[in-house]
Write a protein that holds these residues in place. Sequence first.
Motif, PDB file in Angstrom:
ATOM      1  N   GLU A  14       0.811  -1.217   0.000  1.00 13.40           N
ATOM      2  CA  GLU A  14       0.000   0.000   0.000  1.00 13.40           C
ATOM      3  C   GLU A  14       0.845   1.268   0.000  1.00 13.40           C
ATOM      4  N   LEU A  15       1.949   1.246   0.736  1.00 13.81           N
ATOM      5  CA  LEU A  15       2.819   2.423   0.786  1.00 13.81           C
ATOM      6  C   LEU A  15       3.779   2.492  -0.402  1.00 13.81           C
ATOM      7  N   ARG A  16       3.874   1.371  -1.110  1.00 14.48           N
ATOM      8  CA  ARG A  16       4.824   1.248  -2.236  1.00 14.48           C
ATOM      9  C   ARG A  16       6.256   1.499  -1.772  1.00 14.48           C
ATOM     10  N   TRP A  17       6.550   0.940  -0.607  1.00 17.08           N
ATOM     11  CA  TRP A  17       7.885   1.057  -0.021  1.00 17.08           C
ATOM     12  C   TRP A  17       8.692  -0.187  -0.344  1.00 17.08           C
ATOM     13  N   PRO A  18       9.952  -0.009  -0.719  1.00 23.40           N
ATOM     14  CA  PRO A  18      10.827  -1.185  -0.821  1.00 23.40           C
ATOM     15  C   PRO A  18      11.161  -1.668   0.597  1.00 23.40           C
ATOM     16  N   ARG A  19      11.667  -2.861   0.698  1.00 20.93           N
ATOM     17  CA  ARG A  19      12.045  -3.390   2.011  1.00 20.93           C
ATOM     18  C   ARG A  19      12.988  -2.448   2.746  1.00 20.93           C
ATOM     19  N   SER A  20      13.890  -1.829   2.007  1.00 23.84           N
ATOM     20  CA  SER A  20      14.868  -0.953   2.655  1.00 23.84           C
ATOM     21  C   SER A  20      14.185   0.236   3.339  1.00 23.84           C
ATOM     22  N   ALA A  21      13.118   0.771   2.758  1.00 18.77           N
ATOM     23  CA  ALA A  21      12.403   1.898   3.371  1.00 18.77           C
ATOM     24  C   ALA A  21      11.691   1.447   4.646  1.00 18.77           C
ATOM     25  N   LEU A  22      11.016   0.301   4.589  1.00 16.50           N
ATOM     26  CA  LEU A  22      10.331  -0.202   5.768  1.00 16.50           C
ATOM     27  C   LEU A  22      11.348  -0.548   6.855  1.00 16.50           C
ATOM     28  N   ALA A  23      12.452  -1.138   6.459  1.00 16.57           N
ATOM     29  CA  ALA A  23      13.501  -1.485   7.421  1.00 16.57           C
ATOM     30  C   ALA A  23      14.039  -0.227   8.107  1.00 16.57           C
ATOM     31  N   ALA A  24      14.256   0.822   7.344  1.00 13.81           N
ATOM     32  CA  ALA A  24      14.749   2.079   7.923  1.00 13.81           C
ATOM     33  C   ALA A  24      13.733   2.652   8.904  1.00 13.81           C
ATOM     34  N   PHE A  25      12.462   2.611   8.552  1.00 14.98           N
ATOM     35  CA  PHE A  25      11.410   3.119   9.428  1.00 14.98           C
ATOM     36  C   PHE A  25      11.368   2.331  10.736  1.00 14.98           C
ATOM     37  N   LEU A  26      11.514   1.004  10.647  1.00 18.55           N
ATOM     38  CA  LEU A  26      11.428   0.144  11.823  1.00 18.55           C
ATOM     39  C   LEU A  26      12.747   0.045  12.594  1.00 18.55           C
ATOM     40  N   GLY A  27      13.821   0.547  12.020  1.00 18.85           N
ATOM     41  CA  GLY A  27      15.113   0.516  12.694  1.00 18.85           C
ATOM     42  C   GLY A  27      15.777  -0.842  12.685  1.00 18.85           C
ATOM     43  N   VAL A  28      15.525  -1.605  11.619  1.00 17.04           N
ATOM     44  CA  VAL A  28      16.139  -2.926  11.474  1.00 17.04           C
ATOM     45  C   VAL A  28      16.758  -3.016  10.079  1.00 17.04           C
ATOM     46  N   SER A  29      17.457  -4.105   9.827  1.00 15.16           N
ATOM     47  CA  SER A  29      18.052  -4.279   8.500  1.00 15.16           C
ATOM     48  C   SER A  29      17.012  -4.782   7.495  1.00 15.16           C
ATOM     49  N   ARG A  30      17.326  -4.611   6.247  1.00 20.25           N
ATOM     50  CA  ARG A  30      16.456  -5.095   5.168  1.00 20.25           C
ATOM     51  C   ARG A  30      16.299  -6.617   5.246  1.00 20.25           C
ATOM     52  N   ASP A  31      17.381  -7.283   5.639  1.00 20.17           N
ATOM     53  CA  ASP A  31      17.349  -8.736   5.752  1.00 20.17           C
ATOM     54  C   ASP A  31      16.394  -9.190   6.865  1.00 20.17           C
ATOM     55  N   VAL A  32      16.332  -8.437   7.940  1.00 21.52           N
ATOM     56  CA  VAL A  32      15.408  -8.779   9.035  1.00 21.52           C
ATOM     57  C   VAL A  32      13.970  -8.666   8.537  1.00 21.52           C
ATOM     58  N   VAL A  33      13.658  -7.609   7.791  1.00 23.19           N
ATOM     59  CA  VAL A  33      12.304  -7.459   7.246  1.00 23.19           C
ATOM     60  C   VAL A  33      11.991  -8.626   6.312  1.00 23.19           C
ATOM     61  N   ARG A  34      12.953  -9.011   5.495  1.00 20.09           N
ATOM     62  CA  ARG A  34      12.744 -10.146   4.589  1.00 20.09           C
ATOM     63  C   ARG A  34      12.423 -11.415   5.372  1.00 20.09           C
ATOM     64  N   ARG A  35      13.165 -11.655   6.453  1.00 22.94           N
ATOM     65  CA  ARG A  35      12.923 -12.849   7.263  1.00 22.94           C
ATOM     66  C   ARG A  35      11.554 -12.802   7.936  1.00 22.94           C
ATOM     67  N   TRP A  36      11.136 -11.620   8.371  1.00 25.99           N
ATOM     68  CA  TRP A  36       9.802 -11.484   8.951  1.00 25.99           C
ATOM     69  C   TRP A  36       8.732 -11.777   7.911  1.00 25.99           C
ATOM     70  N   GLU A  37       8.929 -11.245   6.707  1.00 23.19           N
ATOM     71  CA  GLU A  37       7.931 -11.428   5.645  1.00 23.19           C
ATOM     72  C   GLU A  37       7.833 -12.875   5.182  1.00 23.19           C
ATOM     73  N   THR A  38       8.938 -13.585   5.214  1.00 23.51           N
ATOM     74  CA  THR A  38       8.918 -14.984   4.772  1.00 23.51           C
ATOM     75  C   THR A  38       8.546 -15.943   5.899  1.00 23.51           C
ATOM     76  N   GLY A  39       8.488 -15.434   7.117  1.00 24.42           N
ATOM     77  CA  GLY A  39       8.163 -16.283   8.251  1.00 24.42           C
ATOM     78  C   GLY A  39       9.356 -17.014   8.838  1.00 24.42           C
ATOM     79  N   ALA A  40      10.559 -16.718   8.352  1.00 28.73           N
ATOM     80  CA  ALA A  40      11.759 -17.363   8.869  1.00 28.73           C
ATOM     81  C   ALA A  40      12.123 -16.850  10.255  1.00 28.73           C
TER      82      ALA A  40
END
Length: 88
Positions: A14-40
């Motif tokens: 909905e925000l059309r944010w890449p993982r890196s933008a969401l990661a920056a907002f949440l204060g985590v790395s892009r890889d952490v967001v990827r792992r959250w999204e994949t359920g890892a």
Amino acid sequence: VGEVRQMLLRLRSELRWPRSALAAFLGVSRDVVRRWETGARNPSGSARRLIWLLNLLVRYPEQLKNGLDLIVWGKGGELAEFSRQLGG
């Protein structure tokens, strides 16, 4: 926790944010967001609360009535009932 995963995916879409933008907002790395999204990996309690807050602000801003909503989110029914009694 699957609900949080869906929130992340919806928010980025909905925000059309890449993982890196969401990661920056949440204060985590892009890889952490990827792992959250994949359920890892599951977000910590504070990260889940921040994701929930962002979701609420973006999708349902009218539902965030007061600070007590933030306190009782994710808690038992007793606190939610207390919030309702206070008019929240």
